[in-house]
Scaffold this motif. Sequence first.
Motif, PDB file in Angstrom:
ATOM      1  N   ALA A   1      29.532  36.213  36.507  1.00 53.25           N
ATOM      2  CA  ALA A   1      29.113  35.233  37.516  1.00 53.25           C
ATOM      3  C   ALA A   1      30.297  34.699  38.324  1.00 53.25           C
ATOM      4  CB  ALA A   1      28.378  34.082  36.841  1.00 53.25           C
ATOM      5  N   ASP A   2      31.449  34.561  37.678  1.00 53.33           N
ATOM      6  CA  ASP A   2      32.617  34.000  38.355  1.00 53.33           C
ATOM      7  C   ASP A   2      33.430  35.033  39.132  1.00 53.33           C
ATOM      8  OD1 ASP A   2      31.971  31.545  37.249  1.00 53.33           O
ATOM      9  OD2 ASP A   2      33.488  31.640  35.666  1.00 53.33           O
ATOM     10  N   THR A   3      33.368  36.287  38.719  1.00 46.30           N
ATOM     11  CA  THR A   3      34.263  37.289  39.290  1.00 46.30           C
ATOM     12  C   THR A   3      33.520  38.456  39.931  1.00 46.30           C
ATOM     13  OG1 THR A   3      35.868  36.743  37.572  1.00 46.30           O
ATOM     14  CG2 THR A   3      36.235  38.778  38.783  1.00 46.30           C
ATOM     15  N   CYS A   4      32.725  39.146  39.152  1.00 45.66           N
ATOM     16  CA  CYS A   4      32.134  40.419  39.582  1.00 45.66           C
ATOM     17  C   CYS A   4      31.134  40.256  40.718  1.00 45.66           C
ATOM     18  CB  CYS A   4      31.466  41.117  38.407  1.00 45.66           C
ATOM     19  SG  CYS A   4      32.558  41.324  36.985  1.00 45.66           S
ATOM     20  N   VAL A   5      30.373  39.165  40.650  1.00 45.78           N
ATOM     21  CA  VAL A   5      29.295  38.976  41.614  1.00 45.78           C
ATOM     22  C   VAL A   5      29.826  38.785  43.041  1.00 45.78           C
ATOM     23  CG1 VAL A   5      29.015  36.470  41.475  1.00 45.78           C
ATOM     24  CG2 VAL A   5      26.999  37.922  41.767  1.00 45.78           C
ATOM     25  N   ARG A   6      31.108  38.529  43.169  1.00 47.57           N
ATOM     26  CA  ARG A   6      31.709  38.401  44.506  1.00 47.57           C
ATOM     27  C   ARG A   6      31.542  39.679  45.314  1.00 47.57           C
ATOM     28  NH1 ARG A   6      37.445  35.814  42.688  1.00 47.57           N
ATOM     29  NH2 ARG A   6      36.595  33.913  41.804  1.00 47.57           N
TER      30      ARG A   6
ATOM     31  N   ALA B   1      30.129  55.602  30.685  1.00 46.30           N
ATOM     32  CA  ALA B   1      30.369  55.374  32.111  1.00 46.30           C
ATOM     33  C   ALA B   1      30.628  53.895  32.393  1.00 46.30           C
ATOM     34  CB  ALA B   1      29.184  55.882  32.929  1.00 46.30           C
ATOM     35  N   TRP B   2      29.905  53.000  31.699  1.00 46.73           N
ATOM     36  CA  TRP B   2      30.160  51.563  31.870  1.00 46.73           C
ATOM     37  C   TRP B   2      31.561  51.220  31.393  1.00 46.73           C
ATOM     38  CZ3 TRP B   2      28.102  48.585  35.145  1.00 46.73           C
ATOM     39  CH2 TRP B   2      26.748  48.656  35.478  1.00 46.73           C
ATOM     40  N   ARG B   3      31.992  51.824  30.284  1.00 48.20           N
ATOM     41  CA  ARG B   3      33.336  51.547  29.767  1.00 48.20           C
ATOM     42  C   ARG B   3      34.397  51.978  30.782  1.00 48.20           C
ATOM     43  NH1 ARG B   3      33.833  50.362  24.399  1.00 48.20           N
ATOM     44  NH2 ARG B   3      31.885  50.338  23.252  1.00 48.20           N
ATOM     45  N   ILE B   4      34.217  53.124  31.371  1.00 44.24           N
ATOM     46  CA  ILE B   4      35.168  53.613  32.368  1.00 44.24           C
ATOM     47  C   ILE B   4      35.127  52.727  33.611  1.00 44.24           C
ATOM     48  CG2 ILE B   4      35.693  55.530  33.934  1.00 44.24           C
ATOM     49  CD1 ILE B   4      34.691  57.373  31.586  1.00 44.24           C
ATOM     50  N   SER B   5      33.938  52.352  34.047  1.00 42.71           N
ATOM     51  CA  SER B   5      33.802  51.471  35.210  1.00 42.71           C
ATOM     52  C   SER B   5      34.465  50.122  34.966  1.00 42.71           C
ATOM     53  CB  SER B   5      32.326  51.250  35.548  1.00 42.71           C
ATOM     54  OG  SER B   5      31.734  52.443  35.968  1.00 42.71           O
ATOM     55  N   MET B   6      34.297  49.595  33.761  1.00 40.00           N
ATOM     56  CA  MET B   6      34.909  48.305  33.443  1.00 40.00           C
ATOM     57  C   MET B   6      36.426  48.403  33.464  1.00 40.00           C
ATOM     58  SD  MET B   6      33.054  45.726  33.349  1.00 40.00           S
ATOM     59  CE  MET B   6      34.484  44.757  32.917  1.00 40.00           C
ATOM     60  N   GLN B   7      36.969  49.520  33.029  1.00 43.58           N
ATOM     61  CA  GLN B   7      38.423  49.654  33.071  1.00 43.58           C
ATOM     62  C   GLN B   7      38.901  49.674  34.509  1.00 43.58           C
ATOM     63  OE1 GLN B   7      40.587  49.193  30.725  1.00 43.58           O
ATOM     64  NE2 GLN B   7      42.003  49.216  32.426  1.00 43.58           N
ATOM     65  N   HIS B   8      38.184  50.381  35.353  1.00 39.47           N
ATOM     66  CA  HIS B   8      38.539  50.399  36.780  1.00 39.47           C
ATOM     67  C   HIS B   8      38.482  48.986  37.344  1.00 39.47           C
ATOM     68  CE1 HIS B   8      38.591  51.488  41.006  1.00 39.47           C
ATOM     69  NE2 HIS B   8      37.484  50.788  41.142  1.00 39.47           N
ATOM     70  N   MET B   9      37.428  48.253  37.002  1.00 38.11           N
ATOM     71  CA  MET B   9      37.290  46.899  37.527  1.00 38.11           C
ATOM     72  C   MET B   9      38.306  45.944  36.907  1.00 38.11           C
ATOM     73  SD  MET B   9      35.368  47.405  39.907  1.00 38.11           S
ATOM     74  CE  MET B   9      35.682  45.751  40.469  1.00 38.11           C
ATOM     75  N   ARG B  10      38.731  46.242  35.693  1.00 37.05           N
ATOM     76  CA  ARG B  10      39.784  45.416  35.081  1.00 37.05           C
ATOM     77  C   ARG B  10      41.027  45.450  35.961  1.00 37.05           C
ATOM     78  NH1 ARG B  10      43.050  46.046  29.379  1.00 37.05           N
ATOM     79  NH2 ARG B  10      44.348  44.241  29.766  1.00 37.05           N
TER      80      ARG B  10
ATOM     81  N   ARG C   1      41.144  46.473  39.250  1.00 36.59           N
ATOM     82  CA  ARG C   1      40.843  46.002  40.615  1.00 36.59           C
ATOM     83  C   ARG C   1      40.665  44.484  40.684  1.00 36.59           C
ATOM     84  NH1 ARG C   1      42.041  48.689  44.685  1.00 36.59           N
ATOM     85  NH2 ARG C   1      40.282  47.911  45.838  1.00 36.59           N
ATOM     86  N   ALA C   2      40.029  43.887  39.674  1.00 35.43           N
ATOM     87  CA  ALA C   2      39.747  42.447  39.688  1.00 35.43           C
ATOM     88  C   ALA C   2      40.778  41.655  38.894  1.00 35.43           C
ATOM     89  CB  ALA C   2      38.350  42.182  39.143  1.00 35.43           C
ATOM     90  N   ASN C   3      41.777  42.353  38.354  1.00 28.85           N
ATOM     91  CA  ASN C   3      42.833  41.702  37.576  1.00 28.85           C
ATOM     92  C   ASN C   3      42.263  40.923  36.383  1.00 28.85           C
ATOM     93  OD1 ASN C   3      45.561  41.266  37.108  1.00 28.85           O
ATOM     94  ND2 ASN C   3      45.554  39.322  38.186  1.00 28.85           N
ATOM     95  N   LEU C   4      41.329  41.553  35.666  1.00 26.25           N
ATOM     96  CA  LEU C   4      40.744  40.936  34.478  1.00 26.25           C
ATOM     97  C   LEU C   4      41.670  41.130  33.284  1.00 26.25           C
ATOM     98  CD1 LEU C   4      37.074  42.255  34.724  1.00 26.25           C
ATOM     99  CD2 LEU C   4      37.934  40.045  35.504  1.00 26.25           C
ATOM    100  N   THR C   5      41.636  40.198  32.362  1.00 25.56           N
ATOM    101  CA  THR C   5      42.365  40.379  31.101  1.00 25.56           C
ATOM    102  C   THR C   5      41.581  41.378  30.255  1.00 25.56           C
ATOM    103  OG1 THR C   5      41.179  38.635  29.921  1.00 25.56           O
ATOM    104  CG2 THR C   5      43.156  37.976  31.176  1.00 25.56           C
TER     105      THR C   5
END
Length: 87
Positions: A37-42, A56-65, A67-71
């Motif tokens: 809600a705070d980050t991805c939904v942007r 595929a979700w695991r790989i996508s999350m790593q990419h977004m980590r 791109r979005a500078n997630l911990t």
Amino acid sequence: MMNRFAQLICIQAMVAGALCAAPAGEGDPVNGAKVWADTCVRCHNMRPPSNLSERAWRISMQHMRVRANLTGKEARDTLAFILQSKE
């Protein structure tokens, strides 16, 4: 000597391998919903979790980590939220 792009690809591959190897169920889905809600939904609408496989979700999350500078914890929690939503 590797150029910067090649170095980044190598680092992403190593980190993605670590995240893909993480056991399912690791992470806090409640915190993952907050991160979503705070980050991805942007930039993203919530797609049905069944659209992608768990891998595929695991790989996508790593990419977004990256791109979005997630911990790492934020990425694991968000992944837990998405995977729990599949059930």
